[in-house]
Scaffold this motif. Structure first.
Motif, PDB file in Angstrom:
ATOM      1  N   ALA A   1       0.930  -0.988  -0.016  1.00  0.00           N
ATOM      2  CA  ALA A   1      -0.079   0.118   0.138  1.00  0.00           C
ATOM      3  C   ALA A   1       1.156   1.607  -0.065  1.00  0.00           C
ATOM      4  CB  ALA A   1      -1.105  -0.012   1.066  1.00  0.00           C
ATOM      5  N   ASN A   2       2.167   1.663   0.969  1.00  0.00           N
ATOM      6  CA  ASN A   2       2.528   2.807   0.884  1.00  0.00           C
ATOM      7  C   ASN A   2       4.698   2.312   0.751  1.00  0.00           C
ATOM      8  OD1 ASN A   2       4.245   4.586   1.382  1.00  0.00           O
ATOM      9  ND2 ASN A   2       2.860   5.586   2.692  1.00  0.00           N
ATOM     10  N   ALA A   3       5.306   1.969   0.061  1.00  0.00           N
ATOM     11  CA  ALA A   3       6.711   0.755   0.092  1.00  0.00           C
ATOM     12  C   ALA A   3       7.228   2.291   0.911  1.00  0.00           C
ATOM     13  CB  ALA A   3       7.435   0.648  -0.908  1.00  0.00           C
ATOM     14  N   ARG A   4       7.164   3.701   1.294  1.00  0.00           N
ATOM     15  CA  ARG A   4       7.813   4.374   1.819  1.00  0.00           C
ATOM     16  C   ARG A   4       7.602   4.946   3.202  1.00  0.00           C
ATOM     17  NH1 ARG A   4       7.959  10.074  -1.537  1.00  0.00           N
ATOM     18  NH2 ARG A   4       9.875  10.048  -0.512  1.00  0.00           N
ATOM     19  N   LEU A   5       6.812   3.818   3.969  1.00  0.00           N
ATOM     20  CA  LEU A   5       6.457   3.452   5.695  1.00  0.00           C
ATOM     21  C   LEU A   5       7.414   3.299   6.178  1.00  0.00           C
ATOM     22  CD1 LEU A   5       3.292   1.895   6.285  1.00  0.00           C
ATOM     23  CD2 LEU A   5       3.154   3.905   5.918  1.00  0.00           C
ATOM     24  N   SER A   6       8.094   4.132   6.963  1.00  0.00           N
ATOM     25  CA  SER A   6       9.056   4.223   7.797  1.00  0.00           C
ATOM     26  C   SER A   6       8.991   2.421   8.899  1.00  0.00           C
ATOM     27  CB  SER A   6       9.195   5.263   8.992  1.00  0.00           C
ATOM     28  OG  SER A   6       8.355   5.582   9.587  1.00  0.00           O
ATOM     29  N   TYR A   7      10.532   1.999   9.006  1.00  0.00           N
ATOM     30  CA  TYR A   7      10.369   1.355   9.702  1.00  0.00           C
ATOM     31  C   TYR A   7       9.784   1.437  11.370  1.00  0.00           C
ATOM     32  CZ  TYR A   7      13.493  -1.096   6.364  1.00  0.00           C
ATOM     33  OH  TYR A   7      14.475  -1.671   5.352  1.00  0.00           O
ATOM     34  N   ALA A   8       9.843   2.568  12.230  1.00  0.00           N
ATOM     35  CA  ALA A   8       8.748   3.032  13.251  1.00  0.00           C
ATOM     36  C   ALA A   8       7.502   3.412  12.656  1.00  0.00           C
ATOM     37  CB  ALA A   8      10.115   4.595  13.369  1.00  0.00           C
ATOM     38  N   GLU A   9       7.576   2.998  11.370  1.00  0.00           N
ATOM     39  CA  GLU A   9       5.581   3.715  11.606  1.00  0.00           C
ATOM     40  C   GLU A   9       5.106   1.887  11.200  1.00  0.00           C
ATOM     41  OE1 GLU A   9       1.533   4.063  11.054  1.00  0.00           O
ATOM     42  OE2 GLU A   9       2.751   5.567  11.907  1.00  0.00           O
ATOM     43  N   LEU A  10       5.709   1.059  10.428  1.00  0.00           N
ATOM     44  CA  LEU A  10       5.341  -0.296  10.044  1.00  0.00           C
ATOM     45  C   LEU A  10       5.373  -0.984  11.571  1.00  0.00           C
ATOM     46  CD1 LEU A  10       7.935  -1.159   7.371  1.00  0.00           C
ATOM     47  CD2 LEU A  10       4.769  -0.744   7.395  1.00  0.00           C
ATOM     48  N   ALA A  11       6.755  -1.094  12.414  1.00  0.00           N
ATOM     49  CA  ALA A  11       6.613  -1.185  13.729  1.00  0.00           C
ATOM     50  C   ALA A  11       5.574  -0.944  14.072  1.00  0.00           C
ATOM     51  CB  ALA A  11       7.607  -0.968  14.463  1.00  0.00           C
ATOM     52  N   ARG A  12       4.864  -0.039  14.317  1.00  0.00           N
ATOM     53  CA  ARG A  12       3.568   0.611  15.270  1.00  0.00           C
ATOM     54  C   ARG A  12       2.548  -0.061  15.021  1.00  0.00           C
ATOM     55  NH1 ARG A  12      -0.554   2.967  14.968  1.00  0.00           N
ATOM     56  NH2 ARG A  12      -0.247   3.846  12.972  1.00  0.00           N
ATOM     57  N   GLN A  13       2.531  -0.414  13.464  1.00  0.00           N
ATOM     58  CA  GLN A  13       1.382  -1.063  12.985  1.00  0.00           C
ATOM     59  C   GLN A  13       1.266  -2.319  13.425  1.00  0.00           C
ATOM     60  OE1 GLN A  13      -0.290   0.285   9.386  1.00  0.00           O
ATOM     61  NE2 GLN A  13       0.546   1.961   9.411  1.00  0.00           N
ATOM     62  N   VAL A  14       2.462  -2.995  13.581  1.00  0.00           N
ATOM     63  CA  VAL A  14       2.413  -4.876  13.519  1.00  0.00           C
ATOM     64  C   VAL A  14       2.036  -4.442  15.280  1.00  0.00           C
ATOM     65  CG1 VAL A  14       2.890  -5.209  11.618  1.00  0.00           C
ATOM     66  CG2 VAL A  14       4.626  -4.914  12.947  1.00  0.00           C
ATOM     67  N   GLY A  15       2.994  -3.615  15.803  1.00  0.00           N
ATOM     68  CA  GLY A  15       3.930  -4.323  17.620  1.00  0.00           C
ATOM     69  C   GLY A  15       5.236  -4.526  17.548  1.00  0.00           C
ATOM     70  N   LEU A  16       5.415  -4.419  17.009  1.00  0.00           N
ATOM     71  CA  LEU A  16       6.846  -5.023  16.729  1.00  0.00           C
ATOM     72  C   LEU A  16       7.723  -3.752  17.465  1.00  0.00           C
ATOM     73  CD1 LEU A  16       7.087  -7.630  14.788  1.00  0.00           C
ATOM     74  CD2 LEU A  16       6.895  -7.610  17.008  1.00  0.00           C
ATOM     75  N   SER A  17       9.327  -3.741  17.758  1.00  0.00           N
ATOM     76  CA  SER A  17      10.403  -2.745  17.234  1.00  0.00           C
ATOM     77  C   SER A  17      10.748  -2.647  16.586  1.00  0.00           C
ATOM     78  CB  SER A  17      11.251  -3.492  18.765  1.00  0.00           C
ATOM     79  OG  SER A  17      12.088  -3.920  18.060  1.00  0.00           O
TER      80      SER A  17
ATOM     81  N   PRO B   1      14.134  -2.174  14.772  1.00  0.00           N
ATOM     82  CA  PRO B   1      15.027  -3.017  14.734  1.00  0.00           C
ATOM     83  C   PRO B   1      14.241  -4.543  14.009  1.00  0.00           C
ATOM     84  CG  PRO B   1      15.352  -1.744  16.908  1.00  0.00           C
ATOM     85  CD  PRO B   1      14.144  -1.828  16.387  1.00  0.00           C
ATOM     86  N   ALA B   2      13.335  -5.166  15.156  1.00  0.00           N
ATOM     87  CA  ALA B   2      12.192  -6.603  14.610  1.00  0.00           C
ATOM     88  C   ALA B   2      11.805  -6.292  13.510  1.00  0.00           C
ATOM     89  CB  ALA B   2      11.758  -7.126  15.542  1.00  0.00           C
ATOM     90  N   VAL B   3      11.250  -5.246  13.425  1.00  0.00           N
ATOM     91  CA  VAL B   3      10.877  -4.363  11.442  1.00  0.00           C
ATOM     92  C   VAL B   3      11.429  -5.247  10.333  1.00  0.00           C
ATOM     93  CG1 VAL B   3       9.394  -3.342  10.217  1.00  0.00           C
ATOM     94  CG2 VAL B   3       8.706  -4.710  12.653  1.00  0.00           C
ATOM     95  N   HIS B   4      12.954  -4.205  10.904  1.00  0.00           N
ATOM     96  CA  HIS B   4      13.382  -3.912   9.913  1.00  0.00           C
ATOM     97  C   HIS B   4      14.123  -5.506   9.462  1.00  0.00           C
ATOM     98  CE1 HIS B   4      17.872  -3.534   8.687  1.00  0.00           C
ATOM     99  NE2 HIS B   4      17.727  -2.287   8.037  1.00  0.00           N
ATOM    100  N   GLU B   5      15.157  -6.220  10.155  1.00  0.00           N
ATOM    101  CA  GLU B   5      15.538  -7.773   9.911  1.00  0.00           C
ATOM    102  C   GLU B   5      13.997  -8.376   9.885  1.00  0.00           C
ATOM    103  OE1 GLU B   5      16.484 -11.916  12.643  1.00  0.00           O
ATOM    104  OE2 GLU B   5      16.313  -9.965  13.692  1.00  0.00           O
ATOM    105  N   ARG B   6      12.967  -8.745  10.160  1.00  0.00           N
ATOM    106  CA  ARG B   6      11.770  -9.042   9.056  1.00  0.00           C
ATOM    107  C   ARG B   6      11.687  -8.715   7.465  1.00  0.00           C
ATOM    108  NH1 ARG B   6       7.304 -11.867  11.094  1.00  0.00           N
ATOM    109  NH2 ARG B   6       7.876 -12.661  13.906  1.00  0.00           N
ATOM    110  N   VAL B   7      11.203  -6.581   7.570  1.00  0.00           N
ATOM    111  CA  VAL B   7      11.817  -6.510   6.004  1.00  0.00           C
ATOM    112  C   VAL B   7      13.245  -7.430   4.971  1.00  0.00           C
ATOM    113  CG1 VAL B   7      11.072  -4.746   4.950  1.00  0.00           C
ATOM    114  CG2 VAL B   7      10.292  -4.771   6.639  1.00  0.00           C
ATOM    115  N   GLY B   8      14.063  -7.105   5.661  1.00  0.00           N
ATOM    116  CA  GLY B   8      15.531  -7.878   5.038  1.00  0.00           C
ATOM    117  C   GLY B   8      15.582  -8.770   4.799  1.00  0.00           C
TER     118      GLY B   8
END
Length: 156
Positions: free
Chosen positions: A14-30, A32-39
């Motif tokens: 939906a929006n590939a420009r979302l920050s890791y912080a915003e992604l983390a907020r929406q899924v309830g993770l930190s 860094p954890a989201v950064h690792e998952r996306v990687g």
């Protein structure tokens, strides 16, 4: 891929420009954890890339055509594919079941350019014939396919 990965994929579609912080907020993770998952999703090929969604007419590509190719019975599929890859007007190429071996989506600026592409296709070794349809308008394309995943145990 677990449910959180599927939600991350949906959010990035939906929006590939979302920050890791915003992604983390929406899924309830930190973050860094989201950064690792996306990687990991990128490394596995689940996420193939990020690109700008450009309006074709705005960059001079106002003609969209769907072109079916019937392959010559003696033609080599790899050779045909190699020739098709070298034609920048071809946006998508699908290997098909049925009479036509390939279905192409091509974008050009004018009908004259489409004619030139069709002539080149018909002169390509391994191509027996083509069949072309011209799109009058595009109602939608590249619609992301949503998953049914929801974030499990997401804090409110």
């Amino acid at each position: 891929m677990d449910a959180i990965d599927l939600v991350l994929v949906n959010l990035l579609q939906a929006n590939a420009r979302l920050s890791y912080a915003e992604l983390a907020r929406q899924v309830g993770l930190s973050a860094p954890a989201v950064h690792e998952r996306v990687g990991k999703l990128e490394a596995s090929g689940a996420i193939r890339g990020y690109r700008a969604d450009v309006e074709p007419e705005a960059i001079g590509l106002g003609v969209t055509a769907l072109i079916g190719i019937v392959q010559d019975s003696g033609g080599d599929t790899d050779d045909v594919l190699s020739a098709l890859r070298d034609m920048p007007e071809i946006e998508s190429c699908y290997f098909m079941a049925g009479v036509e071996s390939f279905l192409l989506k091509a974008r050009v600026g004018t009908i004259a350019e489409l004619e030139q592409l069709i002539v080149r296709l018909n002169r390509t070794a391994g191509v027996a014939s083509t069949r072309t349809g011209i799109a009058l308008s595009t109602k939608w394309e590249n619609r992301p396919q949503p998953t049914t995943a929801e974030v499990p145990n997401r804090p409110a």
